[in-house]
Design a protein around this motif. Structure first.
Motif, PDB file in Angstrom:
ATOM      1  N   ARG A   1       0.829  -1.206   0.000  1.00 22.36           N
ATOM      2  CA  ARG A   1       0.000   0.000   0.000  1.00 22.36           C
ATOM      3  C   ARG A   1       0.870   1.265   0.000  1.00 22.36           C
ATOM      4  NH1 ARG A   1      -5.132   0.124   0.488  1.00 22.36           N
ATOM      5  NH2 ARG A   1      -6.207   2.042   0.960  1.00 22.36           N
ATOM      6  N   ARG A   2       1.953   1.248   0.781  1.00 24.34           N
ATOM      7  CA  ARG A   2       2.855   2.412   0.851  1.00 24.34           C
ATOM      8  C   ARG A   2       3.497   2.661  -0.511  1.00 24.34           C
ATOM      9  NH1 ARG A   2       7.941   2.201   1.641  1.00 24.34           N
ATOM     10  NH2 ARG A   2       7.973   0.212   2.738  1.00 24.34           N
ATOM     11  N   LYS A   3       3.970   1.614  -1.171  1.00 30.81           N
ATOM     12  CA  LYS A   3       4.617   1.773  -2.483  1.00 30.81           C
ATOM     13  C   LYS A   3       3.614   2.218  -3.545  1.00 30.81           C
ATOM     14  CE  LYS A   3       8.436  -1.297  -1.464  1.00 30.81           C
ATOM     15  NZ  LYS A   3       9.629  -0.538  -1.733  1.00 30.81           N
ATOM     16  N   TRP A   4       2.384   1.715  -3.452  1.00 29.23           N
ATOM     17  CA  TRP A   4       1.346   2.142  -4.388  1.00 29.23           C
ATOM     18  C   TRP A   4       1.021   3.624  -4.190  1.00 29.23           C
ATOM     19  CZ3 TRP A   4      -4.123   2.744  -2.996  1.00 29.23           C
ATOM     20  CH2 TRP A   4      -4.923   3.056  -4.091  1.00 29.23           C
ATOM     21  N   LYS A   5       0.890   4.041  -2.927  1.00 29.21           N
ATOM     22  CA  LYS A   5       0.617   5.461  -2.649  1.00 29.21           C
ATOM     23  C   LYS A   5       1.770   6.331  -3.108  1.00 29.21           C
ATOM     24  CE  LYS A   5      -2.669   5.084   1.126  1.00 29.21           C
ATOM     25  NZ  LYS A   5      -2.981   5.429   2.504  1.00 29.21           N
ATOM     26  N   ALA A   6       2.997   5.849  -2.922  1.00 23.31           N
ATOM     27  CA  ALA A   6       4.168   6.608  -3.382  1.00 23.31           C
ATOM     28  C   ALA A   6       4.155   6.743  -4.904  1.00 23.31           C
ATOM     29  CB  ALA A   6       5.450   5.935  -2.903  1.00 23.31           C
ATOM     30  N   ALA A   7       3.766   5.681  -5.597  1.00 21.63           N
ATOM     31  CA  ALA A   7       3.670   5.746  -7.060  1.00 21.63           C
ATOM     32  C   ALA A   7       2.631   6.781  -7.476  1.00 21.63           C
ATOM     33  CB  ALA A   7       3.321   4.370  -7.628  1.00 21.63           C
ATOM     34  N   ASN A   8       1.492   6.795  -6.792  1.00 21.57           N
ATOM     35  CA  ASN A   8       0.442   7.772  -7.102  1.00 21.57           C
ATOM     36  C   ASN A   8       0.874   9.197  -6.791  1.00 21.57           C
ATOM     37  OD1 ASN A   8      -1.641   6.165  -8.142  1.00 21.57           O
ATOM     38  ND2 ASN A   8      -2.259   5.532  -6.111  1.00 21.57           N
ATOM     39  N   ALA A   9       1.842   9.368  -5.898  1.00 23.87           N
ATOM     40  CA  ALA A   9       2.296  10.705  -5.509  1.00 23.87           C
ATOM     41  C   ALA A   9       3.274  11.299  -6.519  1.00 23.87           C
ATOM     42  CB  ALA A   9       2.945  10.658  -4.126  1.00 23.87           C
ATOM     43  N   GLU A  10       3.806  10.485  -7.407  1.00 20.07           N
ATOM     44  CA  GLU A  10       4.704  11.003  -8.442  1.00 20.07           C
ATOM     45  C   GLU A  10       3.910  11.941  -9.357  1.00 20.07           C
ATOM     46  OE1 GLU A  10       7.912  10.690  -8.783  1.00 20.07           O
ATOM     47  OE2 GLU A  10       8.298   9.090  -7.341  1.00 20.07           O
ATOM     48  N   PRO A  11       4.572  12.932  -9.948  1.00 21.56           N
ATOM     49  CA  PRO A  11       3.854  13.847 -10.862  1.00 21.56           C
ATOM     50  C   PRO A  11       3.134  13.070 -11.971  1.00 21.56           C
ATOM     51  CG  PRO A  11       6.068  14.653 -10.417  1.00 21.56           C
ATOM     52  CD  PRO A  11       5.982  13.274  -9.811  1.00 21.56           C
ATOM     53  N   ALA A  12       1.920  13.480 -12.258  1.00 21.04           N
ATOM     54  CA  ALA A  12       1.047  12.733 -13.171  1.00 21.04           C
ATOM     55  C   ALA A  12       1.640  12.552 -14.561  1.00 21.04           C
ATOM     56  CB  ALA A  12      -0.315  13.409 -13.272  1.00 21.04           C
TER      57      ALA A  12
END
Length: 169
Positions: free
Chosen positions: A11-22
């Protein structure tokens, strides 16, 4: 052989991926990394498909990105065993990107059917839980809402009967 990520790490890695610029390729790469580690994690597959479609007009190989986005969506549908959200996302993709209204219709119909079944189960469970707490009036209010959408639902009828019996104890 490496150890699997824990659910918290995933979940943490997925959220981090989503936090990268779109519109940054780092977002796509981060979602690919999560997909490589856990190819059946549906939220990531949906996020990956969205990331692949963002900035498609400036992509080096838009056809490859479209194919990967579609593969991610179809994998999400497959591993989710027909859950409504992946079907809905696939339907949108087929309707708007692929311009395949017939195939999109099938995805949307399956999504609607799955969502309705899930909603029926949720309402029946809610009614039963209210009944178990002696909140029969609240259970009947929820049942009225549910019956507007699913007037012939046996599950909702059983839940109402159970809720009403709960007060007779």
């Amino acid at each position: 052989m490496s150890a699997h990520w824990t659910s918290e790490e995933l979940r943490r890695k997925w959220k981090a991926a989503n936090a990268e610029p779109a519109e940054d390729s780092r977002r796509i790469d981060a979602h690919r990394d999560v997909a490589d580690e856990c190819p059946a994690f549906v939220p990531n597959l949906l996020s990956l498909s969205r990331a692949l479609l963002t900035g498609l007009d400036t992509a080096g190989d838009p056809d490859a990105r479209l194919a990967e986005a579609e593969y991610s969506l179809r994998t999400a549908v497959d591993v989710s065993a027909g859950a409504p959200e992946p079907l809905l996302e696939l339907g949108r993709f087929l309707a708007t990107v692929r311009k395949e209204p017939t195939e999109a219709e099938g995805a949307f119909a399956s999504a609607a059917s799955a969502a309705l079944s899930l909603l029926e189960e949720a309402w029946a469970g809610w009614i039963a839980a209210l009944g178990e707490q002696g909140k029969v009036d609240a259970a009947l209010e929820v049942a009225d809402q549910a019956r507007r959408i699913l007037p012939d639902s046996a599950a909702i009828s059983r839940a109402v009967e159970s809720a009403q019996r709960g007060t007779a104890r």
